[in-house]
Design an enzyme around this catalytic site. Structure first.
Site, PDB file in Angstrom:
ATOM      1  N   TYR A 188      14.598  -4.791  57.490  1.00 39.77           N
ATOM      2  CA  TYR A 188      13.976  -4.364  56.236  1.00 39.77           C
ATOM      3  C   TYR A 188      15.023  -3.846  55.249  1.00 39.77           C
ATOM      4  CZ  TYR A 188      10.612  -1.963  53.160  1.00 39.77           C
ATOM      5  OH  TYR A 188       9.868  -1.539  52.093  1.00 39.77           O
ATOM      6  N   GLU A 190      18.371  -4.030  55.077  1.00 40.82           N
ATOM      7  CA  GLU A 190      19.437  -4.912  54.614  1.00 40.82           C
ATOM      8  C   GLU A 190      18.905  -6.098  53.805  1.00 40.82           C
ATOM      9  OE1 GLU A 190      23.429  -4.325  55.776  1.00 40.82           O
ATOM     10  OE2 GLU A 190      22.033  -3.154  54.556  1.00 40.82           O
ATOM     11  N   ARG A 229       2.081   4.274  59.460  1.00 41.99           N
ATOM     12  CA  ARG A 229       2.977   5.221  58.822  1.00 41.99           C
ATOM     13  C   ARG A 229       2.420   6.630  58.994  1.00 41.99           C
ATOM     14  NH1 ARG A 229       4.618   1.844  53.378  1.00 41.99           N
ATOM     15  NH2 ARG A 229       2.748   0.661  53.898  1.00 41.99           N
ATOM     16  N   GLY A 250       9.645  17.291  63.870  1.00 42.96           N
ATOM     17  CA  GLY A 250       8.926  17.668  62.664  1.00 42.96           C
ATOM     18  C   GLY A 250       9.779  18.223  61.545  1.00 42.96           C
ATOM     19  N   PRO A 322      15.821   8.346  58.462  1.00 43.38           N
ATOM     20  CA  PRO A 322      16.459   9.331  57.578  1.00 43.38           C
ATOM     21  C   PRO A 322      15.897  10.732  57.811  1.00 43.38           C
ATOM     22  CG  PRO A 322      15.767   7.385  56.346  1.00 43.38           C
ATOM     23  CD  PRO A 322      15.153   7.279  57.700  1.00 43.38           C
TER      24      PRO A 322
END
Length: 361
Positions: A188, A190, A229, A250, A322
């Protein structure tokens, strides 16, 4: 399903579309009498775009109705809301794969939103994800070079930044990214990065009026509760009376942009953006941890459930995920007049109401 029933079923999309129309003001008139090609029409953002253009035709703001060609390969099935709009004036539904060459005629505007965006699903379909973001885009750019539309909008992603170091958070469009080219999310990340390279060079070398959107965590009505998601997962469990299971510590943080605000920004890029340029579209505050987000979903739903922690069976679940994601949106503010309006608590309340009305979708 008849048209009126379908429109009533999607009152949430209508409200959001009306807010977008009001926010854009005179910019809406650019679509008067124009044809728009939308790829990825059956997806989350596709639903918002379809409702925007149909509501725009009924708004009295256009001198002549616009015509929307809504294209999708329906890899995840034909959604009921879209099936219910078949035959609507101004809307043509087209089942086709964006990676297959075809003559798209001469649309005035092209919106390329065809891509798998959920990490769970793009990891299941990595080749298809890359094909849509590279081959599909290349075919549209080639077509645009011949057909000369007024604008072509490519959906990239904030994921092109990878996992930024703290010196580049909040993140502006000049940050070059910290991205793995071989990790589990690379199909996704790249392919979106290469898609942007295609756009920049077609704008410079071929004069194609292509612009790029970099979305930051859009949410709201229309995001399937089975999407996998974080927000659909939290709402799915809370509304079912189950404890919210967090498959991390979390502490990772994100900002979340309500979908009506996002669509406003994307249309501004299409209509006012500079060819070859990318624009962050999102909101700068609040940057919220996943644990605090889970607690906010529990509060929004009123569910008497807990937030618990577990470990995913997928050993790559958190690989290259991330730790922080927060945009700088100064460029979109100054060049496009973009300004998000819907706060997180209000947006989550709207999303919850949508899920209560669409518990079987």
């Amino acid at each position: 399903m008849n048209l009126n029933a379908s429109l009533e079923l999607n009152r949430h999309h209508q409200r959001d579309a009306d807010e977008v129309i009001a926010g854009l003001g005179d910019l809406n008139t650019a679509f008067s009498g124009r044809e728009i090609l939308l790829t990825g029409a059956a997806g989350f953002l596709g639903a918002q775009f379809v409702h925007y253009f149909l509501r725009l035709n009924d708004s009295g703001r256009l001198a002549a109705p616009c015509r929307l060609v809504a294209m999708d390969n329906y890899i995840r099935g034909m959604p009921r809301w879209l099936d219910g709009l078949a035959g609507h004036p101004g809307l043509t539904l087209l089942k086709a794969d964006i990676t297959a060459a075809r003559d798209h005629g001469r649309p005035a505007f092209i919106i390329h939103a065809a891509s798998i965006a959920s990490p769970i699903y793009y990891r299941q379909f990595p080749i298809e994800t890359m094909d849509a973001n590279v081959t599909g885009l290349r075919l549209l750019l080639d077509h645009a070079e011949r057909a000369r539309p007024e604008g072509l909008l490519y959906f990239s992603t904030s994921e092109i930044y990878g996992d930024p170091d703290t010196a580049h958070i909040p993140t502006d469009e000049n940050y070059r990214g910290n991205v793995s080219c071989t990790g589990p999310r690379a199909c996704y990340d790249e392919s979106k990065r290469y898609g942007e390279t295609l756009c920049v060079n077609f704008a410079k070398a071929r004069g194609v009026p292509v612009t790029v959107a970099r979305p930051f965590n859009n949410y709201g009505p229309g995001l399937r509760i089975s999407d996998r998601r974080v927000l659909p997962d939290f709402f799915r469990d809370a509304l079912a009376g189950r404890d919210l299971v967090m498959l991390s510590d979390g502490r990772a943080t994100r900002t979340f942009c309500y979908v009506a605000d996002a669509i406003d920004g994307y249309l501004r890029i299409l209509l006012r953006g500079r060819p070859g340029e990318a624009y962050n579209i999102g909101t700068e505050t609040p940057e919220i941890s996943m644990r605090d987000l889970a607690a906010l979903v529990v509060k929004t739903t009123g569910a008497g459930v807990r937030v618990v922690t577990a470990q995913s069976d997928d050993r790559d679940y958190l690989t290259d995920n991330p730790q922080r994601r927060c945009p700088v949106i100064r460029k979109a503010r100054e060049e496009l007049g973009y300004e998000p309006r819907v706060g997180l608590e209000e947006g989550l309340s709207r999303m919850c109401a949508y899920y209560r009305d669409h518990s079987d979708e």
